[in-house]
Write a protein that holds these residues in place. Structure first.
Motif, PDB file in Angstrom:
ATOM      1  N   LEU A 283      -2.303 -20.089   9.038  1.00  0.00           N
ATOM      2  CA  LEU A 283      -3.433 -20.342   8.155  1.00  0.00           C
ATOM      3  C   LEU A 283      -4.651 -19.476   8.465  1.00  0.00           C
ATOM      4  O   LEU A 283      -5.679 -19.596   7.800  1.00  0.00           O
ATOM      5  CB  LEU A 283      -3.828 -21.821   8.246  1.00  0.00           C
ATOM      6  N   MET A 285      -7.314 -16.614   8.478  1.00  0.00           N
ATOM      7  CA  MET A 285      -7.765 -15.591   7.524  1.00  0.00           C
ATOM      8  C   MET A 285      -8.699 -14.628   8.252  1.00  0.00           C
ATOM      9  O   MET A 285      -9.375 -15.014   9.201  1.00  0.00           O
ATOM     10  CB  MET A 285      -8.519 -16.248   6.360  1.00  0.00           C
ATOM     11  N   SER A 346      -9.065 -15.079  -1.589  1.00  0.00           N
ATOM     12  CA  SER A 346      -8.066 -14.539  -0.667  1.00  0.00           C
ATOM     13  C   SER A 346      -6.712 -15.206  -0.906  1.00  0.00           C
ATOM     14  O   SER A 346      -6.641 -16.436  -1.069  1.00  0.00           O
ATOM     15  CB  SER A 346      -8.508 -14.772   0.775  1.00  0.00           C
ATOM     16  N   LYS A 348      -4.552 -15.915   1.116  1.00  0.00           N
ATOM     17  CA  LYS A 348      -4.205 -16.789   2.234  1.00  0.00           C
ATOM     18  C   LYS A 348      -4.917 -18.143   2.175  1.00  0.00           C
ATOM     19  O   LYS A 348      -4.665 -19.015   3.005  1.00  0.00           O
ATOM     20  CB  LYS A 348      -4.544 -16.104   3.566  1.00  0.00           C
TER      21      LYS A 348
END
Length: 482
Positions: A283, A285, A346, A348
């Motif tokens: 997770l 970023m 993003s 992600k």
């Protein structure tokens, strides 16, 4: 001397087999300004209903000596009239057919303040109110001339309006002088003193228990020595002497044991679990601004909420969004969730969303299993977070579909912080939480590693958690604080 407005004597209230309130004596005088605090379910609203005459105690009596105005937490506006000036001040449309939660609260307040009462009993008035509504409430109560009893999770409001705190816990009401900040300081002082007293008690008890064991051990050795002496001739005197010593040791051990039994037991202070949120590598970023808007326009029907706005929400920060009811805050949050037009998000980003009004549990897990099935945290970590949100003892074994509204809210917040997300979107998370759970939520946010976007009207909450503050007004999103 100020006259007594309410007098509670030897009152007891129980629901099923649970004692909710046991009050020996409480009185409210003419100009008292009292704030009631306590955990959800502790009995705060029950106490207010007792004062209002809405609820009768099992025994004892509640005497009313004044005309009172009562603002109930869960009831809508009544059929009564309201001063048109107050309606206008609050910006309400009297001809509107369907009122929002915030508008209903404003109508109720206008009705309450239309008439003068010698006492006001008010239960959680700021729920659904925007900053303008809270400012109106605060101004009305600041200059109110009478007895005020207020239940609120808004600590800033309690600080500004009350001079005494009643804490409801385990069926008892404890009175503290001062506003909420004074109360919090006194509670902290009590916890320190309790910890010191418990540590002193623990050490003394250990010392005495050790002394008992030493006396018993000496008595045992004397017994062994007597047995050896009896085997030898002409040692009767020594045997009698040792017998006397043995009995003395036994008496001494018994006396010390009695001292232990007579000690005043000191309770250990309630444990504060250390909570450390982490984030999996999956997770993580690296984009400094995972959410960017460029020329973003938002509408609701034909109404423009935001027009050509730009913003960059930074990684790992808590971003607060404020504004009047209906300005577009919730609409903006939902637009972010849908990754809508005008946004660069993003790839992600994994959103976790809290919406207090629209959640149904898909299956009937226990509280613990509901969290554990959606989290990679250890059992001890899950229990610590649940405990901080007041899920204690057998609460974690409850089935989720049997939870009250307040319990559901607390569980969903726990699930978000322990879930597999890296951006949390929280829409009015402090509504319906008691002040203790709000403070636990603040602690969560300080420890959380991800990015958080939160809408709230709770000024104290925003001050404590937000790294950046934006406000929506006149179709723009303006940066107002860092």
């Amino acid at each position: 001397m100020e006259k007594i407005c309410f007098d509670i004597k030897n009152c007891k209230v129980a629901f099923l087999d649970k004692n909710v309130l046991e009050i020996e004596r409480l009185a409210i005088h003419q100009f008292d300004r009292i704030g009631i605090v306590g955990k959800n379910g502790a009995g705060k609203s029950t106490l207010l209903k007792l004062l209002a005459g809405e609820l009768k105690p099992m025994n004892g009596e509640v005497q009313h000596h004044v005309e009172l105005g009562y603002f109930a937490q869960i009831e809508g506006p009544n059929a009564g009239t309201a001063d048109p000036k107050l309606i206008g001040t609050l910006g309400l449309d009297q001809n509107k057919q369907h009122l929002s939660g915030g508008e209903q609260t404003k109508v109720k307040l206008a009705q309450l303040f239309t008439h003068y009462y010698e006492a006001l009993l008010i239960d959680e008035p700021t729920t659904h109110l925007d900053q303008d509504g809270i400012a109106f409430l605060q101004e009305q109560l600041m200059y109110y001339y009478g007895a005020l009893v207020l239940i609120s999770h808004d600590r800033a409001l309690l600080d500004d309006l009350v001079t005494t705190i009643w804490e409801v816990e385990d069926g008892k009401v404890t009175v503290y002088p001062g506003n909420y900040t004074n109360y919090a300081a006194l509670k902290q002082q009590e916890n320190v003193q309790q910890a010191e007293a418990y540590e002193q008690y623990r050490k003394e008890k250990l010392r005495l228990e050790k002394a008992v064991q030493e006396k018993k051990e000496k008595a045992r050795k004397i017994t062994q020595d007597r047995a050896k002496v009896k085997e030898k001739p002409n040692r009767m005197f020594e045997t009698k002497s040792k017998g006397t010593s043995e009995k003395a040791m036994q008496r001494s051990a018994k006396a010390i044991a009695q001292r232990i039994e007579q000690m005043t037991v000191k309770e250990a202070p309630k444990e504060h679990h250390h909570i450390q949120f982490r984030q999996s590598n999956v997770l993580e970023m690296h984009n400094k601004f995972p959410i960017i808007a460029d020329q973003l326009t938002l509408t609701a029907g034909e109404r423009v909420l935001l027009k050509d706005v730009r913003f960059q929400f930074p990684l790992g920060k808590v971003i607060a969004i404020t504004g009047k009811n209906g300005s577009g805050k919730s609409t903006l949050l939902k637009h972010l969730l849908s990754k809508g037009e005008g946004l660069t998000i993003s790839p992600k980003v994994v959103f976790g969303y809290y919406d207090q009004l629209a959640y149904q549990f898909p299956k009937d897990d226990t509280v613990f299993d509901f969290i554990a099935n959606q989290s990679d945290y250890r059992e001890s970590e899950i229990r610590a977070v649940l405990h901080a949100m007041n899920f204690t003892g057998n609460d974690i074994k409850k089935y989720v579909q049997q939870l009250s509204g307040g319990e559901t809210i607390r569980l969903l917040l726990c699930q978000l912080f322990l879930g597999q997300y890296n951006v949390l979107i929280l829409d009015e998370p402090t509504n319906f939480l008691d002040v203790f759970c709000i403070e636990a939520l603040e602690h969560f946010l300080h420890q959380y590693k991800g990015t958080v976007i939160v809408v709230s009207h709770d000024q104290r909450f925003i001050e404590r958690v937000a790294d950046e503050v934006y406000t929506i007004d006149d179709e723009t999103l303006s940066f107002i604080q860092q």
